[in-house]
Design an enzyme around this catalytic site. Sequence first.
Site, PDB file in Angstrom:
ATOM      1  N   HIS A 113       0.814  -1.211   0.000  1.00 30.20           N
ATOM      2  CA  HIS A 113       0.000   0.000   0.000  1.00 30.20           C
ATOM      3  C   HIS A 113       0.849   1.263   0.000  1.00 30.20           C
ATOM      4  O   HIS A 113       2.053   1.224   0.247  1.00 30.20           O
ATOM      5  CB  HIS A 113      -0.983   0.013   1.177  1.00 30.20           C
ATOM      6  CG  HIS A 113      -0.368  -0.043   2.530  1.00 30.20           C
ATOM      7  ND1 HIS A 113       0.400   0.964   3.068  1.00 30.20           N
ATOM      8  CD2 HIS A 113      -0.417  -1.017   3.474  1.00 30.20           C
ATOM      9  CE1 HIS A 113       0.775   0.637   4.292  1.00 30.20           C
ATOM     10  NE2 HIS A 113       0.320  -0.573   4.553  1.00 30.20           N
ATOM     11  N   CYS A 123       2.747  -4.873   6.660  1.00 31.35           N
ATOM     12  CA  CYS A 123       2.517  -4.686   5.227  1.00 31.35           C
ATOM     13  C   CYS A 123       3.785  -4.198   4.529  1.00 31.35           C
ATOM     14  O   CYS A 123       4.814  -4.010   5.154  1.00 31.35           O
ATOM     15  CB  CYS A 123       1.399  -3.669   5.006  1.00 31.35           C
ATOM     16  SG  CYS A 123      -0.217  -4.233   5.605  1.00 31.35           S
TER      17      CYS A 123
END
Length: 167
Positions: free
Chosen positions: A120, A142
């Site tokens: 992301h 992430c």
Amino acid sequence: MRWLLAVICLSFATLSSASTVEIIGGKPVEKILVLKSARQLQLINDGKPLKTYRISLGRNPKGAKLIEGDRRTPEGLYWIDWRKTSDKFNLSMHISYPNISDAARARREGVKPGSMIMIHGTPDSEDYPEQLFHTLDWTDGCIGMRNVDMREVWNLVKDGTLIEIRP
């Protein structure tokens, strides 16, 4: 007549979605390779990097993800299985973590493996300007990228692409 309309619409939808993925130098992206120790995400075709990006990882970057909340980025083979826009992180692409091995290990150990591992972008607001995040390991597990890089990867990688995450 309805079936003909349905076939035409389905054909148009298939053609239009296929054209949304860009190609680098005439070559499609076959795989994503993440090298955690180098903080790199590479777009691969025919075993060769087409493009390389600087990434950020989880706040506890060494080792594979073992348990939900350990702030580690997983290691292994996964797929990009879906994507979404995010108010908090710009664009995000979901990684199919946990895979079968991750889930089996977690079950043996009686722990939750975690979920919602994404590639992301970064927050970008007056309180949290994007440049604060670019050289830090700040995610909860992430793979974070600059928003400009994330937009490019979003356009170059299609759902179903293999992602290999190495130590």
